[in-house]
Design a protein around this motif. Structure first.
Motif, PDB file in Angstrom:
ATOM      1  N   ALA A 365       0.830  -1.203   0.000  1.00 20.49           N
ATOM      2  CA  ALA A 365       0.000   0.000   0.000  1.00 20.49           C
ATOM      3  C   ALA A 365       0.863   1.250   0.000  1.00 20.49           C
ATOM      4  CB  ALA A 365      -0.920  -0.003   1.214  1.00 20.49           C
ATOM      5  N   ARG A 366       0.390   2.272  -0.679  1.00 17.13           N
ATOM      6  CA  ARG A 366       1.091   3.554  -0.696  1.00 17.13           C
ATOM      7  C   ARG A 366       0.289   4.632   0.018  1.00 17.13           C
ATOM      8  NH1 ARG A 366       2.558   4.267  -6.943  1.00 17.13           N
ATOM      9  NH2 ARG A 366       3.534   6.178  -6.153  1.00 17.13           N
ATOM     10  N   VAL A 367      -1.032   4.573  -0.115  1.00 17.15           N
ATOM     11  CA  VAL A 367      -1.925   5.510   0.579  1.00 17.15           C
ATOM     12  C   VAL A 367      -3.071   4.717   1.179  1.00 17.15           C
ATOM     13  CG1 VAL A 367      -3.469   7.496   0.355  1.00 17.15           C
ATOM     14  CG2 VAL A 367      -1.338   7.416  -0.966  1.00 17.15           C
ATOM     15  N   LEU A 368      -3.302   4.911   2.468  1.00 12.76           N
ATOM     16  CA  LEU A 368      -4.415   4.281   3.166  1.00 12.76           C
ATOM     17  C   LEU A 368      -5.360   5.394   3.625  1.00 12.76           C
ATOM     18  CD1 LEU A 368      -5.118   1.315   3.949  1.00 12.76           C
ATOM     19  CD2 LEU A 368      -4.301   1.855   6.253  1.00 12.76           C
ATOM     20  N   TYR A 369      -6.665   5.255   3.320  1.00 14.77           N
ATOM     21  CA  TYR A 369      -7.602   6.328   3.627  1.00 14.77           C
ATOM     22  C   TYR A 369      -8.925   5.760   4.138  1.00 14.77           C
ATOM     23  CZ  TYR A 369     -10.062   5.219  -0.743  1.00 14.77           C
ATOM     24  OH  TYR A 369     -10.761   4.580  -1.734  1.00 14.77           O
ATOM     25  N   ALA A 370      -9.715   6.658   4.738  1.00  9.55           N
ATOM     26  CA  ALA A 370     -11.053   6.312   5.200  1.00  9.55           C
ATOM     27  C   ALA A 370     -12.059   6.790   4.167  1.00  9.55           C
ATOM     28  CB  ALA A 370     -11.329   6.957   6.556  1.00  9.55           C
ATOM     29  N   PRO A 371     -12.887   5.905   3.607  1.00 10.41           N
ATOM     30  CA  PRO A 371     -13.890   6.306   2.616  1.00 10.41           C
ATOM     31  C   PRO A 371     -14.935   7.242   3.235  1.00 10.41           C
ATOM     32  CG  PRO A 371     -13.516   3.935   2.539  1.00 10.41           C
ATOM     33  CD  PRO A 371     -12.838   4.431   3.777  1.00 10.41           C
ATOM     34  N   VAL A 372     -15.520   8.086   2.357  1.00  7.58           N
ATOM     35  CA  VAL A 372     -16.472   9.111   2.790  1.00  7.58           C
ATOM     36  C   VAL A 372     -17.865   8.767   2.273  1.00  7.58           C
ATOM     37  CG1 VAL A 372     -17.060  11.558   2.701  1.00  7.58           C
ATOM     38  CG2 VAL A 372     -14.668  10.849   2.791  1.00  7.58           C
ATOM     39  N   GLU A 373     -18.856   8.854   3.173  1.00  4.14           N
ATOM     40  CA  GLU A 373     -20.253   8.656   2.810  1.00  4.14           C
ATOM     41  C   GLU A 373     -21.035   9.920   3.167  1.00  4.14           C
ATOM     42  OE1 GLU A 373     -21.798   5.264   4.772  1.00  4.14           O
ATOM     43  OE2 GLU A 373     -20.159   3.926   4.151  1.00  4.14           O
ATOM     44  N   GLU A 374     -21.800  10.454   2.228  1.00  8.17           N
ATOM     45  CA  GLU A 374     -22.634  11.621   2.514  1.00  8.17           C
ATOM     46  C   GLU A 374     -23.913  11.169   3.220  1.00  8.17           C
ATOM     47  OE1 GLU A 374     -25.319  14.902   0.109  1.00  8.17           O
ATOM     48  OE2 GLU A 374     -23.539  14.056  -0.878  1.00  8.17           O
ATOM     49  N   ILE A 375     -24.221  11.790   4.348  1.00  8.22           N
ATOM     50  CA  ILE A 375     -25.448  11.462   5.064  1.00  8.22           C
ATOM     51  C   ILE A 375     -26.639  11.925   4.232  1.00  8.22           C
ATOM     52  CG2 ILE A 375     -26.762  11.785   7.184  1.00  8.22           C
ATOM     53  CD1 ILE A 375     -24.142  10.261   7.560  1.00  8.22           C
ATOM     54  N   ASP A 431       3.147  -2.638   4.216  1.00 13.81           N
ATOM     55  CA  ASP A 431       2.225  -3.775   4.292  1.00 13.81           C
ATOM     56  C   ASP A 431       1.063  -3.397   5.208  1.00 13.81           C
ATOM     57  OD1 ASP A 431       0.896  -6.164   4.517  1.00 13.81           O
ATOM     58  OD2 ASP A 431       2.705  -7.378   4.749  1.00 13.81           O
ATOM     59  N   ALA A 432      -0.133  -3.264   4.637  1.00 16.01           N
ATOM     60  CA  ALA A 432      -1.309  -2.827   5.402  1.00 16.01           C
ATOM     61  C   ALA A 432      -2.278  -3.962   5.687  1.00 16.01           C
ATOM     62  CB  ALA A 432      -2.026  -1.717   4.642  1.00 16.01           C
ATOM     63  N   ARG A 433      -1.896  -5.199   5.456  1.00 10.70           N
ATOM     64  CA  ARG A 433      -2.817  -6.311   5.650  1.00 10.70           C
ATOM     65  C   ARG A 433      -3.231  -6.465   7.111  1.00 10.70           C
ATOM     66  NH1 ARG A 433       0.510 -10.871   2.474  1.00 10.70           N
ATOM     67  NH2 ARG A 433       2.169  -9.723   3.556  1.00 10.70           N
ATOM     68  N   GLY A 434      -2.270  -6.336   8.015  1.00  8.78           N
ATOM     69  CA  GLY A 434      -2.594  -6.438   9.432  1.00  8.78           C
ATOM     70  C   GLY A 434      -3.469  -5.289   9.905  1.00  8.78           C
ATOM     71  N   ILE A 435      -3.183  -4.075   9.382  1.00  9.05           N
ATOM     72  CA  ILE A 435      -3.977  -2.895   9.747  1.00  9.05           C
ATOM     73  C   ILE A 435      -5.407  -3.055   9.241  1.00  9.05           C
ATOM     74  CG2 ILE A 435      -4.202  -0.402   9.478  1.00  9.05           C
ATOM     75  CD1 ILE A 435      -1.191  -0.269   9.073  1.00  9.05           C
ATOM     76  N   PHE A 436      -5.547  -3.541   8.026  1.00  6.24           N
ATOM     77  CA  PHE A 436      -6.870  -3.706   7.444  1.00  6.24           C
ATOM     78  C   PHE A 436      -7.667  -4.772   8.188  1.00  6.24           C
ATOM     79  CE2 PHE A 436      -9.983  -4.985   4.240  1.00  6.24           C
ATOM     80  CZ  PHE A 436     -10.416  -3.744   3.787  1.00  6.24           C
ATOM     81  N   LYS A 437      -6.990  -5.778   8.657  1.00 14.37           N
ATOM     82  CA  LYS A 437      -7.668  -6.838   9.406  1.00 14.37           C
ATOM     83  C   LYS A 437      -8.239  -6.315  10.707  1.00 14.37           C
ATOM     84  CE  LYS A 437      -6.863 -11.421  11.387  1.00 14.37           C
ATOM     85  NZ  LYS A 437      -5.851 -12.506  11.608  1.00 14.37           N
TER      86      LYS A 437
END
Length: 484
Positions: A365-375, A431-437
């Motif tokens: 991974a190069r960039v890890l982000y939180a997806p955005v949802e409009e209420i 390596d973001a696999r552990g973070i994603f888990k």
């Protein structure tokens, strides 16, 4: 050849030769000094004194010369003797010293190519606004680009002495060479802007104004950096550590009780029987295996986004001088009413949930982000952001390649490009696999979007927030401030 009986003329010719001929030694004797038999040391001493009195600058003037014991010689013989003695290859046809406004010019029929006369010409200059971030591209590595432009165009580039100044001055002997140099510099800047120059500003929707969100980000960072194995079960890890400690303690107890009495029985002169039943066997604990940590996965503190800078990115900009920064600030302020209309003059809130990668796979991974949802999922936030993007594109402040990209609102939590230290390299990843888990379905909360900022990258205020160049309010900001 010059044929003249005037000794003054020969003195002038001699001076011209010394300027024109690189083969002559430093402080040579004049022609009249050699033929007159004057002692060399005395003559050089007198001439050195004259040079010192003149500040080390040789001055050539027409004046009568009186030298004793000068042998009569024709002009042709004199010049021939000078050529034979010092191997002079040039033929001097005319030697003349012209004084005009304290500038002296020596003209000769044939001079050595290394001697370049001083040109007295009008100087032309041009001031060019470049921006502090682009000056390094004009200079080049160790000044190579600057030197090449100056030599090819016949100009001099003067850079500002202060980092706050953003203009350079191009000086030359003609408007043509100055204009050609400015076009060359402009081409270098255009290429740097398209490829090498990093983004300096961005349009953002700030989220760091919410303490509860920044606290979650701090806990997220600490949980990853504070755990030895980001992908391992904590209970299994603690059990393995306790088992290792038990083995080590038991081994120490065995070592402490190793002082025992040994019974020796002598069977004959050459053999001794040893009773081994009373000797305890000591087993040393094996060295525990090294447990993996965050650095093994390419993770360190520098790649985490600072909680005080957390935001949603709308548009990236390259604003390399004050003029463009001021223009961008004006554009944002001018569209405030249009943005409110796109939001239907109603407050807009978003939800942050889960994690995803912007570039690369989870393992790289190069960039890890939180997806955005409009209420409410009405699309009002995307419409407002598109109004902002269109205004900046029309103002010519967005690169063509960036204008073609589709908007994807995101809140970056980790970025490998921010890495500091020796590990950083091109196309860096982690390596973001552990973070994603562990955090792949994390609910970060719901938040009201209160305003839009024109922010400057890598520049922060006293509270750790990005430096804000300009901002516009969103509907509901006043209500939120009153409740706060």
């Amino acid at each position: 050849m010059i044929a003249c009986s005037s000794r003054s003329l020969f003195f002038g010719v001699d001076c011209a030769l010394k300027y024109a001929n690189p083969f002559l030694k430093s402080n040579p004797l004049t022609y009249f000094e050699r033929i007159s038999g004057v002692a060399k040391e005395d003559t050089r001493m007198d001439r050195n004194k004259k040079l010192k009195s003149a500040g080390g600058i040789r001055q050539c003037q027409w004046r009568p010369v009186s030298v004793s014991n000068i042998q009569e010689s024709t002009a042709e013989d004199s010049v021939n003797e000078l050529e034979d003695g010092d191997h002079v290859q040039e033929t001097i046809k005319v030697a003349q010293v012209v004084t005009n406004n304290c500038d002296s010019t020596i003209s000769a029929g044939v001079l050595n190519d290394t001697v370049k006369p001083m040109l007295s010409a009008e100087k032309h200059s041009l001031m060019l606004e470049v921006g502090a971030s682009l000056i390094r591209f004009i200079k080049g590595k160790e000044g190579s680009t600057q030197k090449k432009i100056e030599e090819e165009m016949g100009v001099k580039i003067v850079f500002p002495s202060s980092k706050k100044e953003e203009s350079i001055v191009i000086e030359g002997i003609s408007t043509d060479c100055v204009t050609r140099a400015s076009k060359k510099i402009q081409a270098i800047m255009d290429e740097a802007i398209e490829s090498s120059l990093d983004y300096s500003h961005f349009i953002s929707l700030p989220l760091a104004i919410y303490p509860e969100l920044t606290d979650k980000l701090v806990n997220f960072q600490n949980s990853i950096l504070g755990t030895n194995d980001v992908s391992a079960d904590e209970n299994l890890e603690s059990d393995s550590i306790e088992d290792t400690l038990d083995i080590k303690n038991k081994g120490q107890e065995l070592i402490k009780g190793r002082d025992v009495a040994v019974e020796l029985k002598v069977e004959d002169e050459k053999h001794v029987k040893v009773d081994l039943t009373s000797i305890p066997f000591v087993s040393y604990p094996p060295k525990p295996p090294r447990l993996p940590n965050a650095s093994d996965f390419g993770i360190d503190k520098s790649i985490f986004i600072k909680p005080t800078t957390f935001h949603l990115t709308v548009l990236m900009l390259k604003l390399w001088n004050k003029e463009r920064v001021n223009a961008a600030s004006g554009v944002l302020k001018s569209i405030s009413s249009k943005v409110i209309d796109a939001l239907d003059n109603r407050p807009i809130s978003i939800r942050l949930k889960g994690l995803d990668t912007m570039r690369g796979s989870l393992s790289k991974a190069r960039v890890l982000y939180a997806p955005v949802e409009e209420i409410g999922s009405e699309g009002r936030l995307l419409s407002a952001c598109q109004v902002i993007i269109n205004a900046f594109v029309e103002a010519g402040l967005v690169l063509e390649k960036d204008a073609k990209q589709k908007l994807k609102l995101h809140a970056t939590v980790m970025n490998a490009r921010h890495r500091k230290g020796k590990r950083r390299r091109k196309n860096d990843s982690f390596d973001a696999r552990g973070i994603f888990k562990q955090f792949g379905s994390e609910d970060w909360g719901e938040y009201l979007i209160r305003e839009a900022h024109l922010s400057q990258r890598f520049v922060f205020d006293e509270n750790g927030y990005y430096h804000c160049c300009a901002s516009i309010p969103f509907p509901g900001k006043e209500e939120r401030q009153q409740t706060d």
